[in-house]
Design an enzyme around this catalytic site. Structure first.
Site, short mmCIF file in Angstrom:
data_model
loop_
_atom_site.label_atom_id
_atom_site.label_comp_id
_atom_site.label_asym_id
_atom_site.label_seq_id
_atom_site.Cartn_x
_atom_site.Cartn_y
_atom_site.Cartn_z
N LYS A 174 -12.44 25.95 -4.58
CA LYS A 174 -13.60 26.30 -3.75
C LYS A 174 -14.42 25.04 -3.47
CE LYS A 174 -17.50 27.90 -5.80
NZ LYS A 174 -18.71 27.13 -5.51
N ASN A 175 -14.63 24.23 -4.51
CA ASN A 175 -15.53 23.08 -4.36
C ASN A 175 -14.89 21.89 -3.66
OD1 ASN A 175 -17.41 24.68 -5.52
ND2 ASN A 175 -17.43 23.67 -7.51
N ARG A 191 -25.46 27.08 -0.56
CA ARG A 191 -26.13 25.79 -0.42
C ARG A 191 -25.19 24.67 0.02
NH1 ARG A 191 -29.46 24.20 -3.43
NH2 ARG A 191 -28.86 22.05 -3.67
N CYS A 204 -31.80 27.76 -6.54
CA CYS A 204 -30.93 28.92 -6.75
C CYS A 204 -31.10 29.32 -8.21
CB CYS A 204 -29.49 28.56 -6.43
SG CYS A 204 -28.71 27.61 -7.73
N ARG A 227 -32.43 22.37 -7.76
CA ARG A 227 -31.39 21.79 -6.90
C ARG A 227 -31.97 21.03 -5.69
NH1 ARG A 227 -26.36 25.47 -7.22
NH2 ARG A 227 -25.23 23.54 -6.78
N PRO A 228 -32.79 20.03 -5.95
CA PRO A 228 -33.39 19.24 -4.86
C PRO A 228 -32.32 18.47 -4.09
CG PRO A 228 -33.79 18.18 -6.97
CD PRO A 228 -33.15 19.52 -7.27
N VAL A 229 -32.70 17.94 -2.94
CA VAL A 229 -31.77 17.15 -2.12
C VAL A 229 -32.34 15.76 -1.85
CG1 VAL A 229 -30.57 19.10 -1.04
CG2 VAL A 229 -32.69 18.22 -0.01
N ASP A 230 -33.26 15.31 -2.70
CA ASP A 230 -33.93 14.01 -2.49
C ASP A 230 -32.93 12.86 -2.44
OD1 ASP A 230 -33.44 14.78 -5.13
OD2 ASP A 230 -34.97 13.46 -5.95
N ASP A 249 -19.46 23.73 -14.87
CA ASP A 249 -18.97 25.00 -14.32
C ASP A 249 -18.12 25.77 -15.32
OD1 ASP A 249 -18.52 23.80 -10.90
OD2 ASP A 249 -20.29 24.32 -12.07
N ILE A 282 -26.46 19.21 -16.98
CA ILE A 282 -26.45 19.03 -15.52
C ILE A 282 -27.51 19.88 -14.84
CG2 ILE A 282 -25.07 19.23 -13.41
CD1 ILE A 282 -24.02 17.02 -15.19
N ARG A 342 -18.09 35.01 -4.91
CA ARG A 342 -18.34 33.76 -4.17
C ARG A 342 -17.28 32.72 -4.53
NH1 ARG A 342 -24.02 31.30 -4.83
NH2 ARG A 342 -22.84 29.79 -3.64
C1 EPZ Z 1 -21.55 20.77 -7.09
O1 EPZ Z 1 -22.89 21.16 -6.88
C2 EPZ Z 1 -20.76 22.05 -7.29
N1 EPZ Z 1 -20.85 22.90 -6.10
C3 EPZ Z 1 -21.31 22.81 -8.49
O2 EPZ Z 1 -20.49 23.96 -8.68
C4 EPZ Z 1 -21.18 21.91 -9.72
O3 EPZ Z 1 -21.74 22.58 -10.84
C5 EPZ Z 1 -21.95 20.60 -9.47
O4 EPZ Z 1 -21.44 19.96 -8.27
C6 EPZ Z 1 -21.79 19.62 -10.63
O5 EPZ Z 1 -20.46 19.33 -10.84
C7 EPZ Z 1 -20.01 22.67 -5.06
O6 EPZ Z 1 -19.19 21.76 -5.10
C8 EPZ Z 1 -20.12 23.60 -3.89
P1 EPZ Z 1 -24.91 17.88 -7.97
P2 EPZ Z 1 -23.99 20.06 -6.38
O7 EPZ Z 1 -25.54 17.39 -6.72
O8 EPZ Z 1 -23.32 19.09 -5.52
C9 EPZ Z 1 -29.41 17.04 -9.32
C10 EPZ Z 1 -20.03 26.25 -8.92
O9 EPZ Z 1 -20.28 27.07 -9.83
N2 EPZ Z 1 -29.66 16.54 -7.95
O10 EPZ Z 1 -23.82 17.09 -8.59
O11 EPZ Z 1 -25.16 20.81 -5.86
C11 EPZ Z 1 -29.10 18.54 -9.32
O12 EPZ Z 1 -30.30 19.30 -9.32
C12 EPZ Z 1 -21.09 25.25 -8.49
O13 EPZ Z 1 -18.93 26.18 -8.31
C13 EPZ Z 1 -30.91 15.99 -7.68
O14 EPZ Z 1 -31.78 15.92 -8.54
O15 EPZ Z 1 -24.38 19.38 -7.77
C14 EPZ Z 1 -28.33 18.70 -10.61
O16 EPZ Z 1 -29.23 18.81 -11.70
C15 EPZ Z 1 -22.40 25.42 -9.24
N3 EPZ Z 1 -31.16 15.54 -6.41
C16 EPZ Z 1 -27.55 17.37 -10.72
O17 EPZ Z 1 -28.23 16.45 -9.83
C17 EPZ Z 1 -30.22 15.59 -5.42
O18 EPZ Z 1 -30.50 15.15 -4.28
C18 EPZ Z 1 -26.09 17.47 -10.28
O19 EPZ Z 1 -26.08 18.14 -9.04
C19 EPZ Z 1 -28.95 16.16 -5.72
C20 EPZ Z 1 -28.69 16.62 -7.00
#
Ligand code: EPZ
Length: 420
Positions: A22-23, A92, A116, A121-124, A304, A326, A397
């Protein structure tokens, strides 16, 4: 409202097909926006997250040919550069159309994803990277509005982020000049995206490492690409076999993608063997043994899989600490496991201490998120008596026809319709 009804105690036996991750499917679908040519993804399944992203891509003007095992996307003409709140709030990863839309069209208007269940889950980090590449970004009525011709930049991610790596990689392949991504994520799904982009004509060096160097090209070709197998789904079935003392074959699975899971299962005498077309999991002689769990970025133990291991630990001999590094709120399944008899002590926001009890009792429980929900299904498979797992839309999902796959392995599980 649909639920799963499970009667525990049946060892899983037989073969299960592990399809594309999926990811990985989600970012690969976003990559289709970068070319006018057809992008064919093979080995896919139509999870609800895939359906949501497909609807968004169609709303942007993308054409789709949906076959049972493959999805061909063609973004010959884009009719919109707006990803609406309806799509992004539902799933997202829809936010990941931001990078390719900006790269291809010079503009994008994408709803902020919001938080969520598992965290804010910020996007900064995503936005800082795009601004470094020359994008002018404003936030207007809950939408990110990004404009500008992207140019190469030297970017350091202050925190490893899978999504920020995907999004910036998708932006950089068509940017003018060279982009360096430092402290990039190296999850197998990031590698899969980089490999497919390379096959489309992108110039990417350092694939599989924390430093990616991308030389922008003027255009990308179409591609026919087989999606990497889902290492999280494989871990789900492996742990399901472990806790039911079964023996299954996971067709299409790759053990090299889940070595951190293999490492934790080793002390329980669970044999995992790679063959040329899949992975055997033999847990018939298993003695479930508690091991500490600490999630971190790949190749460490994946966040995950954390919920899956909490179910395992409830049934194992011994006690162990589970630490989640995480996400800030990924223990919502814990109160539900307690209701099934799990002895779990809250240590702090990021850790729980589990005292294995070798048995759980069936109960009616509710899923709050995807992976927490499936950990409750696993608990039901091993529990004494009947378990009802409610709000299974969370689970659907990320798992296609999970009940059907488990029934084919001998589990007593049915999907039922219950009043709200
Ligand atoms: C991906 O989410 C996966 N989703 C998640 O799987 C997975 O848990 C995660 O990576 C970690 O491996 C998909 O691939 C669709 P991150 P993502 O950005 O990209 C923080 C599942 O169950 N962060 O690596 O959203 C964030 O809040 C899902 O299949 C910021 O602070 O994860 C988190 O604490 C759940 N600012 C950490 O980084 C940002 O701009 C890692 O998040 C971006 C992220």
């Amino acid at each position: 409202m649909y639920a799963f009804k499970i009667k525990g105690g049946h060892p899983l036996k037989g073969t299960v097909m592990i399809k594309g991750a999926k990811n990985a499917i989600l970012p690969l679908m976003c990559a289709a926006l970068l070319t006018k040519e057809p992008v064919q993804l093979n080995n896919i399944s139509y999870l609800s997250d895939v359906q949501t992203l497909l609807a968004l891509l169609k709303s942007l003007g993308c054409q789709a040919d949906e076959q049972p095992d493959s999805l061909t996307l063609k973004a010959e003409t884009l009719t919109s550069t707006t990803a609406s709140y309806d799509f992004v709030s539902k799933m997202r990863a829809s936010f990941w159309v931001l990078g390719p839309l900006l790269a291809r069209c010079g503009e994008a208007r994408v709803s902020l994803p919001g938080g969520c269940a598992i965290g804010a889950r910020p996007v900064d980090i995503y936005l800082e990277a795009l601004e470094k590449m020359g994008a002018r970004i404003t936030i207007e009525n809950g939408y990110i509005v990004a404009k500008g011709q992207l140019k190469g930049a030297d970017i350091y991610f202050r925190r490893i982020s899978v999504g920020a790596t995907h999004n910036t990689l998708l932006a950089a392949v068509l940017a003018s000049g060279t982009t360096i991504l430092r402290n990039a994520a190296i999850e197998p799904e990031v590698t899969d995206l980089a490999l497919m982009l390379q096959k489309m004509g992108a110039d990417i060096q350092g694939i599989g490492t924390h430093t990616l160097t991308i030389k922008g090209v003027s255009q990308l070709d179409g591609v026919c690409y087989r999606v990497v197998p889902d290492r999280i789904e494989a871990a789900t079935f492996a742990i399901a076999a472990a806790i039911t003392k079964g023996k299954i074959f996971m067709q299409g699975a790759r053990l090299d993608l889940m070595m951190a899971v293999v490492d934790l299962l080793q002390p329980s005498h669970i044999l995992l063997t790679q063959t040329e077309d899949g992975v055997w999991v033999d847990a018939e002689q298993a003695l479930l043994t508690a091991v500490p769990v600490k999630t971190a970025e790949y190749p460490a133990f994946p966040t995950d899989d954390q919920a899956l291991m909490t179910t395992f630990l409830c049934l194992a001999s011994g006690e162990a600490l589970v630490s989640e590094s995480i996400f800030e709120n990924r223990f919502m399944h814990i109160p539900e496991l307690r209701r099934m008899g799990g002895t779990i002590i809250d240590v702090n926001n990021h850790s729980v201490y589990i005292c294995g009890k070798k048995k759980l009792s069936g109960a009616t429980v509710t899923a709050s998120d995807l992976r927490g929900g499936v950990s409750l299904v696993l608990a039901g498979l091993a529990a004494e008596g009947e378990t009802i797992v409610k709000r299974i839309y969370h689970i659907e999902r990320g798992y296609f026809e999970l009940d059907k796959k488990l029934r084919a392995l001998g589990a007593d599980i049915t999907k039922i319709d219950i009043p709200l």
